[in-house]
Design an enzyme around this catalytic site. Structure first.
Site, PDB file in Angstrom:
ATOM      1  N   SER A 239       0.857  -1.192   0.000  1.00 22.90           N
ATOM      2  CA  SER A 239       0.000   0.000   0.000  1.00 22.90           C
ATOM      3  C   SER A 239       0.895   1.244   0.000  1.00 22.90           C
ATOM      4  O   SER A 239       2.123   1.128   0.095  1.00 22.90           O
ATOM      5  CB  SER A 239      -0.864  -0.002   1.255  1.00 22.90           C
ATOM      6  OG  SER A 239      -0.002   0.104   2.388  1.00 22.90           O
TER       7      SER A 239
ATOM      8  N   ASP B 246      -0.722  -1.461  -4.080  1.00 19.58           N
ATOM      9  CA  ASP B 246      -2.035  -1.590  -3.454  1.00 19.58           C
ATOM     10  C   ASP B 246      -2.569  -0.187  -3.083  1.00 19.58           C
ATOM     11  O   ASP B 246      -1.789   0.733  -2.851  1.00 19.58           O
ATOM     12  CB  ASP B 246      -1.882  -2.478  -2.208  1.00 19.58           C
ATOM     13  CG  ASP B 246      -3.174  -3.156  -1.814  1.00 19.58           C
ATOM     14  OD1 ASP B 246      -4.160  -3.047  -2.570  1.00 19.58           O
ATOM     15  OD2 ASP B 246      -3.197  -3.808  -0.750  1.00 19.58           O
TER      16      ASP B 246
ATOM     17  N   ASP C  77      -7.395   3.674  -6.160  1.00 20.48           N
ATOM     18  CA  ASP C  77      -8.476   3.701  -5.177  1.00 20.48           C
ATOM     19  C   ASP C  77      -8.983   5.116  -4.918  1.00 20.48           C
ATOM     20  O   ASP C  77      -8.464   5.843  -4.080  1.00 20.48           O
ATOM     21  CB  ASP C  77      -8.004   3.040  -3.878  1.00 20.48           C
ATOM     22  CG  ASP C  77      -9.108   2.963  -2.831  1.00 20.48           C
ATOM     23  OD1 ASP C  77     -10.236   3.443  -3.108  1.00 20.48           O
ATOM     24  OD2 ASP C  77      -8.859   2.433  -1.738  1.00 20.48           O
TER      25      ASP C  77
ATOM     26  N   GLU D 122     -11.771   0.524  -7.894  1.00 20.48           N
ATOM     27  CA  GLU D 122     -12.540   0.095  -6.718  1.00 20.48           C
ATOM     28  C   GLU D 122     -13.820   0.906  -6.570  1.00 20.48           C
ATOM     29  O   GLU D 122     -13.803   2.131  -6.673  1.00 20.48           O
ATOM     30  CB  GLU D 122     -11.634   0.265  -5.489  1.00 20.48           C
ATOM     31  CG  GLU D 122     -12.213  -0.313  -4.224  1.00 20.48           C
ATOM     32  CD  GLU D 122     -11.173  -0.364  -3.100  1.00 20.48           C
ATOM     33  OE1 GLU D 122      -9.986  -0.594  -3.369  1.00 20.48           O
ATOM     34  OE2 GLU D 122     -11.588  -0.160  -1.946  1.00 20.48           O
TER      35      GLU D 122
HETATM   36 ZN   LIG Z   1      -7.387  -3.719   0.035  1.00 20.20          ZN
END
Ligand SMILES: [Zn+2]
Length: 294
Positions: A48, A80, A102, A134
């Protein structure tokens, strides 16, 4: 061909999924690589923004490249939960195989426009990179939570999923299908499990036709995982379970040797403990369900 797209397709045909494991340091990275080598299946290493900040984005990419060159199984690297165009571009330039874009906390239309712009930017750097988008709320923080939030009942609908995929050009979709990031205390203790909406996964898959990722896999029951993969999940993210194993084994290792100060004598126990978690998940994700279990 061993690129990410063909490996995902190959696994899907076998009713199997690619295991994705987050790393924040070399100890966990060694555990993930060792588990994949032992079971002889491909694996995806994830980091991430927080994990990349700690590890170093290009340093992690260089290490994974080095492990990959010495590996008999494909090892992929995923950026991520990336919340900005700048961070996505940085990961693409560093050689990551995939980026999770995201913007799911934004209103739908804004999520679509920001995601589309980022997909175009990273594909201009590397046309074979896979872009994941997402929608829906699966919470944040692969940590231990005391209580569950009620909004996790808002599942992604097939209609919005289809519209999102068509408007953004993502290769992979991360839907909200009963999953959530992190684990409840009861899940860590093993007295409760997450439950996935298998029917919804199948409906979204049918509507979009793209690869699907299940985020927040930690604490999900084995049967739910098998059914979710059979219904169309291609990548499963596991993070919190690794973090729990990392902390417990580190505490044990330190407690057993109170005056030991040599890292390479203390840390192999941690590598081994995390590796066991990764191995058991990889086995599960790559073992097709027996007839009658789907
Ligand atoms: Zn996740």
């Amino acid at each position: 061909m061993d690129d990410l797209r063909s490996v995902l397709t190959r696994l899907e045909v076998k009713c199997a999924a690619l295991g994705h494991f987050n790393v924040a340091d070399l100890t966990v990275l060694k555990a993930v690589v060792a588990a994949a080598a032992e079971i002889e299946v491909p694996v995806m290493v994830g980091a991430s923004e927080g994990e990349r900040n700690f590890f170093g984005t290009s340093q992690l990419a260089a290490l994974v490249k080095s492990f990959r060159e010495a590996s008999v199984v494909p090892i992929f690297l995923n950026a991520d939960h990336t919340h900005s165009l700048t961070k996505a571009v940085e990961a693409a330039k560093a050689g990551f195989d995939a980026v999770v874009i995201d913007f799911s906390s934004l209103p739908f239309e804004e999520n679509v426009s920001q995601t589309k712009k980022t997909v175009e930017a990273i594909k201009a750097i590397n046309p074979t990179i896979l872009a994941e988008g997402e929608i829906g709320d699966i919470g944040t923080g692969s940590e231990i939570h005391e209580t569950a939030r009620s909004e996790f009942s808002n599942l992604t609908t097939p209609e919005e999923a289809k519209q999102f995929v068509q408007s953004t050009g993502v290769d992979i979709l991360a839907p909200a299908v009963g999953n959530m990031h992190g684990m409840l205390t009861s899940m860590v203790q093993g007295t409760a499990k997450k439950h996935l909406n298998i029917e919804r996964i199948a409906q979204i898959k049918q509507a979009t036709g793209v690869f699907h990722t299940l985020h927040g896999g930690s604490g999900t029951g084995d049967e739910d995982f098998r059914k979710a993969i059979a219904a169309g999940i291609n990548i499963v993210h596991i993070n919190t379970e690794l973090r729990v194993a990392w902390r417990r084994s580190l505490e044990d290792s330190l407690a057993k040797a109170p005056i030991e100060v040599v890292p390479y004598k203390l840390l192999p126990f941690v590598v081994d403990s995390v590796k066991q978690v990764v191995s058991s998940r990889l086995r599960l994700f790559t073992t097709p369900p027996a007839k009658g279990q789907i």
